[in-house]
Design a protein around this motif. Structure first.
Motif, short mmCIF file in Angstrom:
data_model
loop_
_atom_site.label_atom_id
_atom_site.label_comp_id
_atom_site.label_asym_id
_atom_site.label_seq_id
_atom_site.Cartn_x
_atom_site.Cartn_y
_atom_site.Cartn_z
N PHE A 98 0.83 -1.21 0.00
CA PHE A 98 0.00 0.00 0.00
C PHE A 98 0.86 1.26 0.00
O PHE A 98 0.44 2.30 -0.51
CB PHE A 98 -0.94 0.02 1.20
CG PHE A 98 -2.19 -0.81 1.02
CD1 PHE A 98 -2.33 -1.66 -0.06
CD2 PHE A 98 -3.24 -0.73 1.93
CE1 PHE A 98 -3.47 -2.43 -0.24
CE2 PHE A 98 -4.39 -1.50 1.76
CZ PHE A 98 -4.50 -2.34 0.68
N PHE A 103 -2.57 -2.08 -5.14
CA PHE A 103 -3.57 -2.81 -4.37
C PHE A 103 -3.53 -4.30 -4.68
O PHE A 103 -4.50 -4.87 -5.15
CB PHE A 103 -4.96 -2.23 -4.61
CG PHE A 103 -5.19 -0.95 -3.88
CD1 PHE A 103 -5.56 -0.99 -2.54
CD2 PHE A 103 -5.00 0.27 -4.48
CE1 PHE A 103 -5.76 0.18 -1.84
CE2 PHE A 103 -5.19 1.45 -3.78
CZ PHE A 103 -5.57 1.41 -2.46
N ILE A 105 -4.17 -7.44 -3.38
CA ILE A 105 -4.84 -7.94 -2.18
C ILE A 105 -4.75 -9.46 -2.15
O ILE A 105 -5.68 -10.15 -1.78
CB ILE A 105 -6.29 -7.44 -2.08
CG1 ILE A 105 -6.96 -7.43 -3.44
CG2 ILE A 105 -6.34 -6.07 -1.46
CD1 ILE A 105 -8.35 -6.80 -3.42
N LEU A 154 2.26 -8.82 -14.10
CA LEU A 154 1.21 -8.40 -15.03
C LEU A 154 0.94 -6.91 -14.91
O LEU A 154 0.66 -6.23 -15.89
CB LEU A 154 -0.07 -9.19 -14.78
CG LEU A 154 0.02 -10.68 -15.07
CD1 LEU A 154 -1.28 -11.38 -14.72
CD2 LEU A 154 0.37 -10.91 -16.53
N LYS A 155 1.03 -6.39 -13.67
CA LYS A 155 0.77 -4.97 -13.48
C LYS A 155 1.92 -4.13 -14.00
O LYS A 155 1.73 -3.20 -14.78
CB LYS A 155 0.56 -4.70 -11.99
CG LYS A 155 0.49 -3.22 -11.63
CD LYS A 155 -0.80 -2.60 -12.07
CE LYS A 155 -0.84 -1.13 -11.69
NZ LYS A 155 -2.11 -0.54 -12.05
N ASN A 159 0.37 -3.47 -17.25
CA ASN A 159 -0.67 -2.64 -16.64
C ASN A 159 -2.02 -3.35 -16.50
O ASN A 159 -3.07 -2.77 -16.69
CB ASN A 159 -0.85 -1.34 -17.42
CG ASN A 159 -1.53 -0.28 -16.58
OD1 ASN A 159 -1.48 -0.37 -15.35
ND2 ASN A 159 -2.16 0.67 -17.22
N ALA A 160 -1.98 -4.66 -16.16
CA ALA A 160 -3.23 -5.39 -15.87
C ALA A 160 -3.58 -5.13 -14.41
O ALA A 160 -2.72 -5.20 -13.55
CB ALA A 160 -3.04 -6.88 -16.11
N VAL A 163 -5.62 -5.55 -8.71
CA VAL A 163 -6.71 -5.84 -7.78
C VAL A 163 -7.42 -7.12 -8.22
O VAL A 163 -7.60 -8.05 -7.43
CB VAL A 163 -7.73 -4.68 -7.74
CG1 VAL A 163 -8.85 -4.99 -6.79
CG2 VAL A 163 -7.05 -3.39 -7.36
N VAL A 164 -7.80 -7.17 -9.49
CA VAL A 164 -8.57 -8.31 -9.97
C VAL A 164 -7.71 -9.57 -10.04
O VAL A 164 -8.11 -10.63 -9.56
CB VAL A 164 -9.20 -7.99 -11.34
CG1 VAL A 164 -10.00 -9.17 -11.84
CG2 VAL A 164 -10.08 -6.77 -11.26
N THR A 165 -6.50 -9.46 -10.62
CA THR A 165 -5.70 -10.68 -10.76
C THR A 165 -5.33 -11.26 -9.40
O THR A 165 -5.40 -12.47 -9.20
CB THR A 165 -4.41 -10.43 -11.57
OG1 THR A 165 -3.77 -9.28 -11.05
CG2 THR A 165 -4.70 -10.22 -13.03
N LEU A 167 -6.96 -11.00 -6.64
CA LEU A 167 -8.17 -11.60 -6.07
C LEU A 167 -8.43 -12.99 -6.64
O LEU A 167 -8.72 -13.95 -5.91
CB LEU A 167 -9.36 -10.72 -6.44
CG LEU A 167 -9.95 -9.85 -5.36
CD1 LEU A 167 -10.99 -8.94 -5.97
CD2 LEU A 167 -10.54 -10.70 -4.29
N TRP A 297 -6.99 -10.52 4.62
CA TRP A 297 -7.94 -9.40 4.72
C TRP A 297 -7.68 -8.62 6.00
O TRP A 297 -7.78 -7.40 6.02
CB TRP A 297 -9.38 -9.91 4.69
CG TRP A 297 -9.69 -10.58 3.41
CD1 TRP A 297 -9.80 -11.92 3.17
CD2 TRP A 297 -9.91 -9.95 2.14
NE1 TRP A 297 -10.06 -12.14 1.85
CE2 TRP A 297 -10.14 -10.96 1.20
CE3 TRP A 297 -9.91 -8.62 1.72
CZ2 TRP A 297 -10.38 -10.68 -0.15
CZ3 TRP A 297 -10.16 -8.34 0.39
CH2 TRP A 297 -10.38 -9.37 -0.53
N ILE A 300 -5.13 -6.01 5.64
CA ILE A 300 -5.57 -4.74 5.04
C ILE A 300 -6.07 -3.80 6.13
O ILE A 300 -5.74 -2.62 6.16
CB ILE A 300 -6.66 -5.01 3.99
CG1 ILE A 300 -6.05 -5.79 2.84
CG2 ILE A 300 -7.27 -3.71 3.50
CD1 ILE A 300 -7.04 -6.28 1.83
N ILE A 301 -6.86 -4.36 7.06
CA ILE A 301 -7.37 -3.53 8.16
C ILE A 301 -6.20 -2.98 8.97
O ILE A 301 -6.17 -1.80 9.33
CB ILE A 301 -8.26 -4.38 9.09
CG1 ILE A 301 -9.37 -5.05 8.29
CG2 ILE A 301 -8.83 -3.54 10.22
CD1 ILE A 301 -10.18 -6.02 9.09
N THR A 304 -4.16 -0.31 7.29
CA THR A 304 -4.91 0.93 7.29
C THR A 304 -4.81 1.64 8.63
O THR A 304 -4.54 2.83 8.71
CB THR A 304 -6.40 0.63 7.01
OG1 THR A 304 -6.48 -0.18 5.87
CG2 THR A 304 -7.18 1.90 6.80
#
Lengths: 384, 307
Positions: A98, A103, A105, A154-155, A159-160, A163-165, A167, A297, A300-301, A304
């Motif tokens: 982060f 992102f 995740i 990939l990112k 630039n894929a 977040v989605v990959t 996940l 998960w 992530i909390i 933050t």
């Protein structure tokens, strides 16, 4: 700068305060009695029970009631510390990613697959004290880094959306991990799906053997310090923070942003990969999960809450595991579902990440600081 | 092998594929509207879950299908409003706000389920209703065509109609134009007098309502109960289907079909002794592969490289 920091602390405290208040209201609703008493009487009964339950929720990780007096609760304390270990580690991994404003995740999948593959090593590696657990953890770490490298590559290359990959890869890791345990490492004599037991010297050193207080907390704290050092005291850490603040600026000042992004994914994955196996080595002594434990998960909390600062990560993680252990204990004595905690967690995330929440307060703090600086300068002028 | 072939080449397989596709498609359309407005909606998962829950609870207590559908839609609106308020007004990062909402939905539904039914696993004790499937008159009697086109779930038809409606809305109406221009460049949109907040808020509300429909399909489409975490990632799959399908509703429908049918295939492949874990992870591997290919292709064509 100082006032901004103080403002962040106030804001976090207010967010936690609101969440706890919400928790109290939820408890109150849950324990509200049925039946045909007068409303006032019902209220009184509900408040009385809610107070009792809330006290258990707030105190049980460190204190317990013995014949009417509150005494130190060693078992709760150890459970509290042990439960914080995996989420400190995922919190570190997430805070790193982060910081670079990416992102990914996928910590959940990284730790699950890392733990599943390293379980094989923990069962079959030759038993050498100290060396074996280190090797096992290293393997988990490599798996985590490899798994995180996929969305990272990939990112940074094409630039894929990471977040989605990341996940999607969480699900793949879950199924792959379960497949590995089921097919190669399953203990046929156990009633449910668990792996064979780890070899004796693979387990972590215990600080208290009665309640299995394992040394994972020391590893987690050392990792926190190490990551803090890397982020705040090395050029690489500076680069990452610079990219996170303004990647265009970083790019045009000559930093290879794509390469650094990829390295961030690798390091974050390497950290996250160890979160699962450390808990298994320390506490369970075998692979026990049938579904994702959710630590990714939680990370992530925690990241933050800790504002992505590695040194605050253990504090945030200890806070989170504290309210969880409290809720679980409360769930044992009352009929209040411990899932209540996730409502509190969501509230805390929303309020802590809401930049404009209490922004007036921040504005005032900044103005006040500016004025005092101005006065100091003016005062300095007058002295001359 | 024959078993597999005959099971794939059957109407049951097609019907299963369509059944699995429906909730994904509904949510993926929601993902599309949100994505085009520049506010990616990762909270689809939680929105679906909470709507699935509210639908079953309302139908269990009132025995009214209309009220439960309306209740689910309102749930979607509320979830999206929270997301919109925090991300657009309070400047929370939209991904963080959505993660918070997903956590809230996962724990909150279990908590509320326990309060209302005394059970933490499912709402099986509650007598809930099921939304109907529809036979289309005349069409259903035509041999092959009737098998394919008739007898599907009412929400499946709704989803198909919505594909065209959303496509029309996005590319043929002023609202659609505003949504796309805000997503493309908020500053340019603002300079010609478009309210970025209002447009993104509207897009998120539409997105949330579409996800709600997907949610009640899960709990009231073919079954009559809600189970904890019953969406099991479909909201996330919808995001992937959108990412695959690109910016048109037709593309998103194709992406959703790919997911629906690869999941249906994973049921069929169990005849071949292919382990459950392998077949279950296939749709996810396909997505990552397809996303990678898509991104690679885009990068190759026009140097779409983020620095």
């Amino acid at each position: 700068m100082k006032s901004t920091k103080r403002y962040e602390i106030y804001r976090t405290a207010i967010a936690i305060g609101i969440a706890l208040l919400l928790g109290y209201i939820l408890i109150l609703v849950t324990v509200f009695p049925d039946g045909d008493m007068a409303f006032a009487e019902k209220m009184r009964a509900a408040f009385k029970e809610a107070n009792e339950s809330f006290k258990t929720f707030l105190l049980s990780p460190i204190l317990k009631q013995r014949s009417g007096e509150w005494v130190f609760n060693l078992r709760g304390f150890i459970q509290w510390i042990n439960e914080s270990v995996p989420i400190i580690i995922t919190g570190l991994a997430v805070s790193l990613i982060f910081t670079a404003k990416h992102f990914n995740i996928g910590a959940e999948g990284q730790l699950f697959l890392g733990a599943a593959i390293a379980t094989g090593a923990a069962i079959y590696f030759p038993s050498i004290p100290i060396i074996t657990p280190i090797l096992v953890i290293l393997i988990a770490s490599l798996v985590g880094a490899g798994w995180s490298a996929i969305p990272g590559y990939l990112k940074s290359k094409w630039n894929a959306s990471e977040v989605v990959t990341s996940l999607m890869l969480n699900y793949v890791a879950l199924y792959m991990g379960l497949f590995i345990i089921k097919t190669f490492l399953r203990d046929p004599n156990a009633g449910q799906l668990v792996s064979l037991k780890f070899s004796d010297s693979a387990s972590l050193f215990l600080l208290n053997s009665r309640y299995r207080w394992h040394s994972g907390i020391l590893i987690a704290l050392a990792l926190s310090f190490a990551l803090w050092f890397v982020m705040k005291k090395t050029t690489w850490g500076y680069k990452v923070r610079l990219i996170g603040n303004n990647k265009h600026f970083a790019y045009y000042s000559g930093i290879n942003t794509q390469k650094t992004f990829f390295q961030v994914h690798l390091l974050s994955g390497a950290i996250a990969g160890t979160a699962g196996i450390i808990e298994l080595l320390g506490y369970y002594g075998r692979f026990v999960w049938l579904y994702s434990p959710g630590y990714g998960w939680d990370g992530i909390i925690i990241a933050t809450l800790a504002r992505n600062n590695p040194i605050y990560v253990p504090i945030a993680a200890l806070f989170l595991s504290y309210i969880r252990v409290g809720a679980k204990t409360m769930g044992r004595y009352t009929n209040i579902p411990p899932e209540m905690v996730s409502i509190l967690q969501a509230t805390i995330i929303l309020l802590v990440t809401a930049e404009a929440f209490l922004s007036q307060m921040r504005q005032r703090a900044i103005e006040k600081e500016a004025r005092s600086t101005e006065e100091a300068i003016a005062g300095g002028d007058a002295n001359e | 092998m024959n078993n597999v072939l005959s099971s794939i080449l059957s109407w049951e397989f097609v019907a299963a594929g369509i059944r699995v596709t429906t909730p994904i498609l509904l949510a993926a359309l929601g993902a599309l509207v949100a994505e085009l407005s520049g506010t990616p909606n990762i909270a689809l998962e939680g929105t679906m879950l909470f709507s699935a829950f509210v639908g079953v609870i309302i139908s269990g207590f009132t025995h009214s299908l209309w009220l439960s559908v309306i209740g689910a839609l309102i749930t979607g609106i509320i979830m999206s409003s929270i997301l919109a308020y925090f991300s657009l007004k309070l400047k929370t990062d939209i991904i963080m706000a959505a993660i918070a909402l997903n956590i809230f939905a996962s724990g909150g539904t279990i908590y509320a389920l326990y309060l209302l039914t005394g059970d933490k696993g499912s709402s099986a004790s509650l007598k809930s209703l099921v939304l109907p499937s529809i036979d289309i008159p005349i069409l259903k009697d035509i041999p092959i065509l009737g098998d394919i086109l008739s007898g599907h779930h009412i929400l499946t038809y709704v989803a198909i109609i919505l594909v065209f409606l959303i496509q029309y809305m996005l590319y043929r109406t002023p609202l659609g134009l505003r949504i796309r221009s805000v997503g493309e460049s908020p500053d340019a949109a603002r300079s010609v007098g478009i309210s970025v907040f209002k447009t993104q808020y509207t897009a998120l509300i539409i997105s949330g309502m579409l996800a709600s429909l997907g949610g009640i399909f899960l709990s009231m489409g073919y079954v009559e109960w809600f189970a904890r975490d019953m969406t099991s990632g479909r909201g996330f799959i919808a995001l992937a289907a959108q990412a695959l399908g690109g910016t048109s509703a037709y593309g998103v429908a194709l992406g959703s079909l790919l997911f629906g049918f690869s999941e249906a295939l994973s049921f069929s492949l169990q005849f071949l002794n292919i382990p459950y874990e392998v077949t279950q992870s296939m749709p996810f591997i396909i997505t990552v592969g397809a996303l990678a290919f898509y991104a690679w292709n885009k990068a190759k064509n026009k140097k779409n490289r983020d620095i």
